[in-house]
Design an enzyme around this catalytic site. Structure first.
Site, PDB file in Angstrom:
ATOM      1  CG  ASN A 103      -1.929  -1.137   1.182  1.00 31.80           C
ATOM      2  OD1 ASN A 103      -2.596  -1.371   0.181  1.00 31.80           O
ATOM      3  ND2 ASN A 103      -1.990  -1.888   2.271  1.00 31.80           N
ATOM      4  CD  GLU A 154      -3.700   9.378  -1.428  1.00 36.12           C
ATOM      5  OE1 GLU A 154      -4.081   8.252  -1.045  1.00 36.12           O
ATOM      6  OE2 GLU A 154      -2.543   9.794  -1.273  1.00 36.12           O
ATOM      7  NE  ARG A 213       1.226  13.376   4.466  1.00 35.90           N
ATOM      8  CZ  ARG A 213       1.594  12.605   3.452  1.00 35.90           C
ATOM      9  NH1 ARG A 213       2.366  13.091   2.501  1.00 35.90           N
ATOM     10  NH2 ARG A 213       1.208  11.349   3.371  1.00 35.90           N
ATOM     11  CG  PHE A 247       7.129  -6.903  -4.540  1.00 37.17           C
ATOM     12  CD1 PHE A 247       7.602  -7.212  -5.804  1.00 37.17           C
ATOM     13  CD2 PHE A 247       6.032  -7.584  -4.069  1.00 37.17           C
ATOM     14  CE1 PHE A 247       6.985  -8.178  -6.583  1.00 37.17           C
ATOM     15  CE2 PHE A 247       5.398  -8.550  -4.831  1.00 37.17           C
ATOM     16  CZ  PHE A 247       5.884  -8.853  -6.099  1.00 37.17           C
TER      17      PHE A 247
END
Length: 695
Positions: A263, A303, A320, A376
Site C-alpha cells: 500500500n 486520493e 500536506r 518487493f
C-alpha cells in the site's frame, strides 16, 4: 521573513528561516516581514525559500547531525536522540527550537507532524504561522471516519463501508462479514500505507486488526481503525488541489499512483494514461468541492480509487505536501512549496482553473534502501560508500537528503531519493527514466533500482494497463530481477570477459610503463570460461584497440568502450547499441559483479586451465533454513510468540519485527518443536540474525 521547517519521512528534519523580506516574482511585501516557515521537503524546499529570500533553520536528531539538510540550512537545532518519539515527534523540543531561533512559521513537509492538529494548535497558540491548512481541516481530513462523512455531505463519491470506529477484534470480524469480503482495514489517522491490511476472511481480519492497530499506534499515536469494502483491481489516482484563504480553489490535474507495494507508492506519473478529459474534470471538481467544504487553504491531495469502468471513489485527503508533488510541478510549471508559503502569508491565488496546463509527461521513481527480492522491498541499512546522482542528464530531477557517506538507519523511512524525469511525451519520459536509473550509482546499501527499472520497461506498464495489483500479478512468485534473453545473456557474458581482459592488460602497466608479466604484451586473443547462473560458457576474444570481438554461445558480440576501471559507470557500445553498466566488484579470482539493465549479476571469469582445476574444489554445503528463522531485515523485535518446547504449526507466527515503522509477522516454515529462542521483545536485530531454532 523567517522560516522554520519539519522535514518529511525522507529527510526527517525541521527547517526554519527568519528575518528576511518576503519577496518573489508573485508578490512583494514592503518593509521587513516577520514571518517564518517550518517544512520537511528538505533540499527542494530550501531552494524555494532561498529563491523567495527566506533563510532556513534545520532541526535534527543527534544521528542526523551531519545530514544534508543540516548543512544546507542557515541554522540547525538538535531536538533529541534518534527515536522519533524523542526527536521529530517531540513537540516540546520542536517548540523550544522555534522559540530559540525566533521562527514565525512552520511548514510541515511530508511526514511526522505534518498532519497533526495538536501541533498546529500549539503553533497557533504562540502566534506561529502553520504553512498548511487550519486545524479544522487537518482534523476533519486526518480522521478517515470523519473525512468520509464530510465527503458524503459534499457529494463526493465514497467507498461503501462502516462509518465508525472498530472497537475490538470481534467487532472487526462482525463488521467485515456485514460489508462482505474482501475488506480494507486501515488506521483512522495517518497515511503513507502504514496501518493498512487487506483481509479476505475472518482469520485475516483478526491478524490485520492486531497488526494495523499496532502500526497505527507506533506511527501516529492513534490506534483507531476503520473497515471498508476493498475495491478489487483498482487504480490509485489522486488529484492535487490548491486553495487560499479567500475561498479560491484549483485542481492541478492528476497523478497516477497505482504501482505500489504494501500500500505504499513506488512509481508515479502525471498525467494518467487512463483518464479522459471528462473523468479528469469530474474528479477535479469533486476534489475542489471537498476542499471548499472544509475551508481548506494550502496544497493538498485528494486520493481516489478508480475501477475499470472509470467509476471513482474517495479514499482520503492528505493535508500536506505529497512526496510525489514534483511530477505535478513538471507538467504545470507551478512551484507548490512557493504557493504554500504565499497562501500561508495570506495572498490569494494568482491562477485560474483555465490557466492550469498539462505540458508533457513526468514520471517519479521512489529510490529506496530496500531489498526488492524480499516482498518487493524490505528495508536495508548501511553507509553509502559511493553515491552519484544522475543529475548531469537532461530533464532529470533528484530530490534527496543524503550524500556519499550518509548512514541509512533503522529509525527512519528508507527512502533515498525521488528520481523524476520529464519529457514531451510519455515515451520520452520513460526513456529518460531508464537512462537515469542506469546512471544512478548507489553503493553500501541494497537498493530497489532493479525493481524500478523492470517496472518502467515492463510491456504492460508501457501500455498503461496497470492496477494496484500490478506487482503481485506480474511477479506472482516474487521479484527475481531481470530475466536474461539469449541475446542479453551473450551481451553480459561478452562484457564480463572483455572487462576481465581489460583489467589484466591494465595490470601489466604501472605509471604507463610495462611491468614484468607472464602474459605477452602482444597477445590479442584469449580463450576463457565464464560462469553465470550456475552455468559455464566457453568464450573466445580478440582485441583491436579498445574494441573486443567476443564469440560466445554460438553468436558474435562486438564490445567497445574506454574501459575506465576507476569509474563507477561503464559506458559501452554493445553491437552498436549504447549501454551503461556498473562494475560493482571484481577480484583476483575472476569474480565480477555487474549491474546490467538494472539488475546485479554475479559472474566468474577464468582461464581454461583455471576452470579445469576449479572442478576439483569441494562445494559449500548450503544451510538448512527449514529449522531456523533468521531476521529478513534489520529492525526491532516487537513480540515473540513462542518459547522453547512449544509446538508450532506451519505458517504459525513466531515473532514480529518492526522496521521503518512497518511491522512484519515472521512465520514457521514447517510444523516442529521450538528448540531455542535467541531474541526477546525490545531487542534490535540485524539482517540475517538468528531468531529461533526448531528441532
Amino acid at each position: 521573513m523567517a522560516a522554520y521547517m519539519i522535514t518529511p519521512t525522507l529527510q526527517r528534519v525541521l527547517l526554519s528561516a527568519k528575518h528576511v523580506s518576503f519577496q518573489s516574482r508573485y508578490c512583494v511585501v514592503a518593509g521587513r516581514a516577520r514571518y517564518s516557515v517550518v517544512y520537511d521537503a528538505s533540499e527542494k524546499v530550501m531552494k524555494t525559500c532561498r529563491k523567495m529570500g527566506i533563510k532556513t533553520v534545520a532541526v535534527h536528531s543527534d544521528v542526523d547531525a551531519n545530514a544534508v539538510h543540516v548543512k544546507m540550512a542557515d541554522e540547525a537545532v538538535c531536538v533529541g536522540p534518534a527515536p522519533t518519539n524523542r526527536s521529530y515527534l517531540n513537540m516540546d523540543a520542536i517548540m523550544d527550537a522555534i522559540r530559540i531561533t525566533g521562527a514565525q512559521a512552520v511548514h510541515p513537509g511530508y511526514g511526522f507532524l505534518s498532519e497533526n492538529k495538536e501541533f498546529a494548535k500549539r503553533l497557533a497558540a504562540e502566534d506561529v504561522v502553520f504553512v498548511g491548512p487550519d486545524t479544522h481541516a487537518i482534523h476533519a481530513m486526518g480522521d478517515k471516519i470523519e473525512s468520509k462523512l464530510l465527503a458524503k455531505a459534499a457529494k463526493v463519491n465514497v467507498i461503501p463501508g462502516f462509518d465508525g470506529v472498530v472497537e475490538n477484534v470481534e467487532d472487526a470480524v462482525k463488521i467485515a462479514g456485514q460489508i462482505g469480503y474482501p475488506v480494507m482495514i486501515k488506521a483512522s489517522a495517518g497515511g503513507g500505507g502504514k496501518g493498512m491490511r487487506i483481509a479476505w476472511n475472518d482469520d485475516e481480519t483478526r491478524e490485520g486488526f492486531r497488526l494495523s492497530s499496532q502500526e497505527a499506534a507506533s506511527s501516529f499515536g492513534d490506534d483507531r481503525l476503520l473497515i471498508e469494502k476493498f475495491v478489487d483491481n483498482p487504480r490509485h489516482i489522486e488529484i492535487q488541489v490548491l486553495a487560499d484563504k479567500h475561498g479560491n480553489a484549483l485542481w492541478l490535474n492528476e497523478r497516477e499512483c497505482s504501482i505500489q507495494r504494501r500500500n505504499q507508492k513506488v512509481v508515479e506519473e502525471a498525467p494518467s494514461t487512463f483518464l479522459d478529459p471528462d473523468t479528469r474534470r469530474a474528479m477535479g471538481e469533486q476534489a475542489v468541492q471537498l476542499a471548499k467544504a472544509v475551508k481548506y487553504s494550502s496544497a493538498g491531495t485528494v486520493e481516489f480509487l478508480v475501477d475499470s469502468k472509470k467509476n471513482f471513489y474517495f479514499l482520503e485527503m492528505n493535508t500536506r505536501l505529497q512526496v510525489e508533488h514534483p511530477i505535478t510541478e513538471c507538467i504545470t510549471g507551478l512551484d507548490l512549496v512557493q504557493q504554500m508559503i504565499r497562501i500561508a502569508k495570506g495572498f490569494p491565488l494568482v491562477h485560474r482553473q483555465e490557466d492550469i496546463p498539462i505540458n508533457g509527461w513526468a514520471i517519479e521513481s521512489r529510490v529506496y534502501a530496500e531489498d526488492p527480492y524480499k516482498s518487493f522491498g524490505l528495508p536495508s541499512i548501511g553507509r553509502l560508500s559511493q553515491y552519484q546522482e544522475p543529475i548531469s542528464l537532461p530533464n532529470v530531477r533528484v530530490d534527496s537528503g543524503i550524500q556519499e557517506g550518509s548512514d541509512i538507519s533503522i529509525y527512519y523511512d528508507p527512502m533515498i531519493s525521488k528520481l523524476v524525469t520529464y519529457g514531451a511525451t510519455r515515451a520520452e519520459a520513460l526513456q529518460k527514466m531508464e537512462d537515469a536509473l542506469d546512471h544512478y550509482v548507489i553503493r553500501g546499501v541494497t537498493h530497489n533500482i532493479p525493481l524500478l527499472r523492470e517496472i518502467i520497461t515492463n510491456p504492460r506498464f508501457i501500455s498503461g494497463d496497470i492496477t494496484t495489483n500490478f506487482l503481485p500479478e506480474e511477479y506472482p512468485e516474487g521479484f527475481t530481477g531481470h530475466r536474461l534473453t539469449p541475446e542479453g545473456r551473450r551481451e553480459l557474458l561478452a562484457t564480463a570477459a572483455a572487462l576481465y581482459i581489460s583489467a589484466q592488460l591494465r595490470s601489466q602497466r604501472f605509471m604507463g610503463n610495462l611491468r614484468v608479466s607472464t602474459t605477452s604484451q602482444e597477445q590479442s586473443q584469449w580463450e576463457l570460461q565464464v560462469e553465470l547462473e550456475k552455468k559455464s560458457h566457453l568464450v573466445s576474444l580478440s582485441r583491436s584497440g579498445s574494441s573486443f570481438t567476443v564469440e560466445v554461445d554460438g553468436g558474435s558480440v562486438e564490445v567497445s568502450g574506454e574501459w575506465n576501471l576507476a569509474s563507477a559507470l561503464l559506458p559501452l557500445s554493445i553491437n552498436g547499441n549504447p549501454r551503461v553498466l556498473q562494475c560493482l566488484s571484481r577480484d583476483a579470482t575472476g569474480q565480477i559483479t555487474l549491474q546490467y539493465l538494472g539488475t546485479q549479476f554475479k559472474l566468474r571469469v577464468l582461464s581454461r586451465l583455471a576452470a579445469k582445476l576449479t572442478g576439483h574444489m569441494p562445494e559449500k554445503v548450503p544451510e538448512d533454513t527449514s529449522s531456523i528463522l533468521r531476521s529478513p531485515m534489520p529492525g526491532s523485535v516487537v513480540a515473540v510468540s513462542v518459547k522453547p518446547g512449544d509446538m508450532v504449526a506451519e505458517g504459525q507466527e513466531i515473532c514480529v519485527i518492526e522496521a521503518m515503522k512497518m511491522q512484519n509477522s515472521l512465520i514457521a516454515a514447517r510444523a516442529a518443536k521450538v528448540k531455542s529462542v535467541h531474541c526477546k521483545a525490545g531487542e534490535t536485530v540485524g539482517e540475517g540474525d538468528l531468531l529461533v531454532e526448531l528441532e
